[in-house]
Design a protein around this motif. Structure first.
Motif: not given
Length: 268
Positions: A195-201
């Protein structure tokens, strides 16, 4: 994430348009269909980009191929050799399609993965020659349902081999382009948003077993055929996905794969 725009013939897609299936390439932000028509991205239904090369006879998926992900799952040390399981092609769906979450599960998570598509028959391949056997790369989101997990090392069918639970695409990016732009695929940034939020990099350089190692390893005891797919694992940063969530798994230079979770209407 930013990356250069590939040349016309470097990104391939497979789509449905006006009731027919087409191979397509990218041209100036549109799709050039095999019959010569130009259409916009939102006019088509995206399919897994695995033809016209060949449909995969075998799909190999890696477990615990990033040390940080193994640590995230409470493993004290990474595996000593590749931990692999086989998936069916029927689990694949295309870009912008729906993935079904069973109604009674407590934890279902994405896995952003670099997918390697084999280009020619590979048997007893030397590691230093492995890239010669790669047709291209795409993005896969290899969902897992933790509730059904019985074996961390080789997940059972209900965890990883479910209909709609392996979005793949949108593009098959030519291996020659990736190697020319990046040297090889082992230094590409990965990112997942919910939903537009970075959760994994993460980055493909952090794989425990890199692409050449995997091709050499599997081809020692099995034949890899044109169209076969190797899913190379995911870094840490997994989160539970709920109905209505929009998941974007993106890999530098390869593309951004969008997928939405929907709730099952029937029990699993």
């Amino acid at each position: 994430m930013t990356h250069p725009t590939p040349h016309l013939t470097t990104r391939f897609a497979r789509v449905r348009f006006e009731g027919h299936t087409f191979d397509a390439t990218e041209q100036d932000g549109q799709l050039l269909l095999a019959d010569g028509r130009l259409v916009t991205y939102d006019q088509v239904q995206w399919l897994p980009p695995l033809a016209p090369l060949a449909r995969p006879r075998t799909v190999i998926a890696l477990g615990l191929n990033y040390a940080d992900h193994a640590k995230e799952l409470a493993f004290k040390e990474p595996p000593k050799e590749p931990l692999a399981f086989v998936k069916g092609e029927a689990s694949f769906i295309g870009h912008q399609q729906l993935t079904v979450r069973p109604a009674d599960v407590a934890y279902m998570h994405y896995e952003c993965e670099l997918a390697v598509v084999i280009g020619r028959t590979a048997r007893h391949v030397k590691k230093e020659d492995a890239y010669d056997y790669v047709r291209g790369y795409t993005v896969a989101n290899d969902y897992a349902i933790r509730d059904y997990l019985e074996n961390w090392y080789r997940p059972n069918l209900r965890v990883k081999n479910r209909d709609t639970c392996t979005p793949i695409g949108p593009w098959l990016v030519d291996a020659a382009y990736v190697h020319a732009q990046y040297g090889d695929p082992m230094n590409l940034a990965l990112q997942t948003t919910v939903n537009g939020k970075v959760t994994q990099s993460g980055n493909t350089r952090d794989m425990i077993f890199d692409v050449p190692t995997l091709i050499a390893y599997f081809s020692r005891f099995m034949t890899l055929n044109p169209g076969d797919v190797i899913l190379t694992g995911t870094p840490d940063g997994i989160v539970d996905c709920q109905p209505g969530d929009v998941i974007v798994t993106e890999i530098e230079g390869i593309g951004a794969l969008t997928n939405t979770i929907t709730l099952a209407t029937l029990r699993p």
